[in-house]
Design an enzyme around this catalytic site. Sequence first.
Site, short mmCIF file in Angstrom:
data_model
loop_
_atom_site.label_atom_id
_atom_site.label_comp_id
_atom_site.label_asym_id
_atom_site.label_seq_id
_atom_site.Cartn_x
_atom_site.Cartn_y
_atom_site.Cartn_z
N SER A 1 0.79 -1.22 0.00
CA SER A 1 0.00 0.00 0.00
C SER A 1 0.82 1.27 0.00
O SER A 1 0.32 2.33 -0.39
CB SER A 1 -0.94 0.01 1.21
OG SER A 1 -0.21 -0.04 2.42
N LYS B 1 -12.01 0.69 -2.48
CA LYS B 1 -10.95 1.36 -3.24
C LYS B 1 -11.34 1.35 -4.71
O LYS B 1 -12.18 2.15 -5.13
CB LYS B 1 -9.62 0.68 -2.95
CG LYS B 1 -9.23 0.81 -1.46
CD LYS B 1 -7.94 0.13 -1.12
CE LYS B 1 -7.51 0.41 0.32
NZ LYS B 1 -8.44 -0.15 1.33
N HIS C 1 -5.26 -3.33 -3.05
CA HIS C 1 -4.85 -2.34 -4.05
C HIS C 1 -4.65 -2.93 -5.44
O HIS C 1 -4.24 -2.22 -6.35
CB HIS C 1 -3.57 -1.64 -3.58
CG HIS C 1 -3.72 -1.00 -2.24
ND1 HIS C 1 -4.28 0.25 -2.08
CD2 HIS C 1 -3.44 -1.45 -0.99
CE1 HIS C 1 -4.31 0.56 -0.79
NE2 HIS C 1 -3.80 -0.46 -0.11
#
Length: 385
Positions: free
Chosen positions: A180, A239, A208
């Site tokens: 991250s 996200k 991610h």
Amino acid sequence: MIDPTLEFETALQGLADAHLIRKRPVIEAVDGTHLRVDGNTVLAFCSNDYLGLSQHPALIEAARQGALTYGVGAGASPLVSGHSAAIDALEHELADFVRLPRALYFGSGYVANIGLVPALVGRGDAVFSDSLNHACLIDGARLSRADIHVYPHNDLTALTEALQRSTARRKLILTDAVFSMDGDVAPLAEMIALCERFDAWLMIDDAHGFGVLGPQGRGTAAHCGIDSPRLIYMATLGKAAGSAGAFVAGHPTVIEWLMQRARSYIFATASPAMVGEALRASVKVIEQEEWRREHLHRLIARLRAGTADLPWEHPASPTAIQPLIIGGNAEALAVMQAIRQRGIWAPAIRPPTVPEGTARLRISLSAAHSEADIDRLVAVLHEVA
């Protein structure tokens, strides 16, 4: 009488002296890439909304229809009062999307990981954790009470040696799929081979990578070509998916065990069905709108070309996470404040989130950004440098 808050005041002052105090700006969304902060509009490179879906009309309409159909709450734990048809459908669609047999939805990635790891291992077992893993994996490992072996970042030699030495009943390798703060990718194909060799499990946190990497955005496991019953795949949905929550996917028996034993699932109130409906719409967009990933990758290349001659280290990253390593805490804060004054928001990340001496700007790119946005960011960085 002794002031009971004095100890905390002293500790807070220590954080302030080390330039480690965090603040929460009050923001208002203007559009997908601009925020209003303290009355000023800024071009934001601080969000993990990698595909620009949080403002997508299909997701907003799906959430609205979900609220009209189900209301805005869930009432209780899914094992007490059941879970909605929307979340049930979402779990099936997520499993199909990542090409794994079964999925289980959680309220957030942090909640998922602190429940999953202790459900998978306990006393007498062993966890092998990358030194740069996210805090939720670290905390999950600590809660498990298993023996924890931390290996240097992406160091397969050290990991192999630790696995060879272990006599644990059950072995679990934990790793971020995309890290991250650095944006680099774990060597997942080699790690799953180690699992086969040493009779271990591999649990990856693809917070991610999901939506960004792999064919049709199916994630880092697909990007690395992994297909193994030893894989336990976790990804967040707040996200690139643009909404909220997380899911774990894998072998049906493993997922059933996690549903029965993960305390952060059993004892948590279920998520609202309206979130499930928004996420069902999101999965369709991720799968169908390939142009978003193509545009994002062009922006990544444009940024990296523009920062090549800056005085700060820009580690290799093929992902939307593009760190600029400044070094000291005070210096990173100064750069952040200088670009904020010029209408750009990219956050300064400091210890303990990153190792001492590696404070950085964490630049997050989104498919909602334009090439002109990247050029403006590059120009401001050069001016400040």
